[in-house]
Scaffold this motif. Sequence first.
Motif, PDB file in Angstrom:
ATOM      1  N   UNK A   1      35.485 -49.374 -81.642  1.00 21.48           N
ATOM      2  CA  UNK A   1      35.518 -50.489 -80.699  1.00 21.48           C
ATOM      3  C   UNK A   1      36.935 -50.653 -80.178  1.00 21.48           C
ATOM      4  N   UNK A   2      37.055 -50.774 -78.880  1.00 20.04           N
ATOM      5  CA  UNK A   2      38.354 -51.053 -78.261  1.00 20.04           C
ATOM      6  C   UNK A   2      38.275 -52.368 -77.508  1.00 20.04           C
ATOM      7  N   UNK A   3      39.353 -53.128 -77.614  1.00 23.15           N
ATOM      8  CA  UNK A   3      39.471 -54.377 -76.880  1.00 23.15           C
ATOM      9  C   UNK A   3      40.646 -54.218 -75.927  1.00 23.15           C
ATOM     10  N   UNK A   4      40.424 -54.410 -74.649  1.00 24.48           N
ATOM     11  CA  UNK A   4      41.461 -54.209 -73.651  1.00 24.48           C
ATOM     12  C   UNK A   4      41.670 -55.504 -72.884  1.00 24.48           C
ATOM     13  N   UNK A   5      42.888 -56.053 -73.015  1.00 24.31           N
ATOM     14  CA  UNK A   5      43.210 -57.312 -72.347  1.00 24.31           C
ATOM     15  C   UNK A   5      43.811 -57.058 -70.974  1.00 24.31           C
ATOM     16  N   UNK A   6      43.698 -58.062 -70.136  1.00 27.23           N
ATOM     17  CA  UNK A   6      44.361 -58.055 -68.839  1.00 27.23           C
ATOM     18  C   UNK A   6      44.599 -59.497 -68.418  1.00 27.23           C
ATOM     19  N   UNK A  25      32.404 -51.659 -77.411  1.00 27.58           N
ATOM     20  CA  UNK A  25      31.322 -51.306 -78.329  1.00 27.58           C
ATOM     21  C   UNK A  25      29.980 -51.890 -77.938  1.00 27.58           C
ATOM     22  N   UNK A  26      29.029 -51.719 -78.840  1.00 24.63           N
ATOM     23  CA  UNK A  26      27.688 -52.246 -78.613  1.00 24.63           C
ATOM     24  C   UNK A  26      27.511 -53.538 -79.402  1.00 24.63           C
ATOM     25  N   UNK A  27      26.325 -54.112 -79.321  1.00 19.52           N
ATOM     26  CA  UNK A  27      25.965 -55.364 -79.994  1.00 19.52           C
ATOM     27  C   UNK A  27      27.075 -56.414 -79.869  1.00 19.52           C
ATOM     28  N   UNK A  28      27.626 -56.535 -78.680  1.00 20.41           N
ATOM     29  CA  UNK A  28      28.726 -57.473 -78.431  1.00 20.41           C
ATOM     30  C   UNK A  28      28.353 -58.888 -78.825  1.00 20.41           C
ATOM     31  N   UNK A  29      27.082 -59.238 -78.628  1.00 18.01           N
ATOM     32  CA  UNK A  29      26.683 -60.615 -78.874  1.00 18.01           C
ATOM     33  C   UNK A  29      26.769 -60.999 -80.350  1.00 18.01           C
ATOM     34  N   UNK A  30      26.881 -60.024 -81.238  1.00 16.42           N
ATOM     35  CA  UNK A  30      27.015 -60.326 -82.667  1.00 16.42           C
ATOM     36  C   UNK A  30      28.459 -60.574 -83.078  1.00 16.42           C
ATOM     37  N   UNK A  31      29.389 -60.312 -82.186  1.00 18.35           N
ATOM     38  CA  UNK A  31      30.804 -60.448 -82.502  1.00 18.35           C
ATOM     39  C   UNK A  31      31.272 -61.880 -82.293  1.00 18.35           C
ATOM     40  N   UNK A  32      32.076 -62.346 -83.244  1.00 16.99           N
ATOM     41  CA  UNK A  32      32.887 -63.529 -82.986  1.00 16.99           C
ATOM     42  C   UNK A  32      34.094 -63.048 -82.182  1.00 16.99           C
ATOM     43  N   UNK A  33      34.303 -63.609 -81.032  1.00 14.92           N
ATOM     44  CA  UNK A  33      35.416 -63.214 -80.171  1.00 14.92           C
ATOM     45  C   UNK A  33      36.413 -64.342 -80.079  1.00 14.92           C
ATOM     46  N   UNK A  34      37.655 -63.982 -79.893  1.00 12.69           N
ATOM     47  CA  UNK A  34      38.658 -65.030 -79.807  1.00 12.69           C
ATOM     48  C   UNK A  34      39.972 -64.528 -79.255  1.00 12.69           C
ATOM     49  N   UNK A  35      40.907 -65.450 -79.191  1.00 10.87           N
ATOM     50  CA  UNK A  35      42.268 -65.164 -78.729  1.00 10.87           C
ATOM     51  C   UNK A  35      43.256 -65.732 -79.740  1.00 10.87           C
ATOM     52  N   UNK A  96      38.145 -59.514 -82.064  1.00 11.58           N
ATOM     53  CA  UNK A  96      36.705 -59.435 -82.222  1.00 11.58           C
ATOM     54  C   UNK A  96      36.358 -59.101 -83.653  1.00 11.58           C
ATOM     55  N   UNK A  97      35.344 -59.757 -84.184  1.00  9.77           N
ATOM     56  CA  UNK A  97      34.973 -59.517 -85.582  1.00  9.77           C
ATOM     57  C   UNK A  97      33.463 -59.522 -85.735  1.00  9.77           C
ATOM     58  N   UNK A  98      32.968 -58.517 -86.483  1.00  9.17           N
ATOM     59  CA  UNK A  98      31.553 -58.452 -86.840  1.00  9.17           C
ATOM     60  C   UNK A  98      31.441 -57.708 -88.155  1.00  9.17           C
ATOM     61  N   UNK A  99      30.555 -58.150 -89.009  1.00  4.47           N
ATOM     62  CA  UNK A  99      30.337 -57.517 -90.311  1.00  4.47           C
ATOM     63  C   UNK A  99      31.643 -57.354 -91.078  1.00  4.47           C
ATOM     64  N   UNK A 100      32.475 -58.385 -91.040  1.00  8.34           N
ATOM     65  CA  UNK A 100      33.754 -58.418 -91.757  1.00  8.34           C
ATOM     66  C   UNK A 100      34.740 -57.350 -91.314  1.00  8.34           C
ATOM     67  N   UNK A 101      34.547 -56.771 -90.158  1.00  9.95           N
ATOM     68  CA  UNK A 101      35.498 -55.817 -89.599  1.00  9.95           C
ATOM     69  C   UNK A 101      36.100 -56.435 -88.348  1.00  9.95           C
ATOM     70  N   UNK A 102      37.437 -56.478 -88.306  1.00  6.47           N
ATOM     71  CA  UNK A 102      38.141 -57.112 -87.197  1.00  6.47           C
ATOM     72  C   UNK A 102      38.806 -56.066 -86.311  1.00  6.47           C
ATOM     73  N   UNK A 103      38.820 -56.361 -85.028  1.00  6.02           N
ATOM     74  CA  UNK A 103      39.455 -55.495 -84.043  1.00  6.02           C
ATOM     75  C   UNK A 103      40.424 -56.327 -83.210  1.00  6.02           C
TER      76      UNK A 103
END
Length: 114
Positions: A1-6, A25-35, A96-103
């Motif tokens: 999974x890559x997160x690209x800011x702009x 990545x996929x299943x984006x809706x399962x991720x907690x997203x933040x800043x 971004x975090x899902x299943x205890x893995x953070x990006x």
Amino acid sequence: VQLVESGGGLVQPGGSLTLSCAHSGSIFNLYVMGWYRQTPGKQRELVATLKGGGSPTYVDSVKGRFTISRDNHLKTVTLQMNSLKPEDTAVYYCYGKASDVAYWGQGTQVTVSS
């Protein structure tokens, strides 16, 4: 999974900026997203988070000024920053975090100065 800011940059006090983050990545809706944001010599600070179907949370210092939103179809998360203050100056990181893995994204500089 890559997160690209702009969207970072220089803005005068009282101005606005919009930060965007694209999730590869996929299943984006399962991720907690933040800043998060970080200034030199300080710990990274949570600014705002948003679950796939939940309510946003904000650090007290940005409540009423910043708004986090997400588009689960486009797989993006956005931070709308209004009434910016010099103390908002920092490098902002998408998270971004899902299943205890953070990006993390690579960070984008926001500078609030006259």
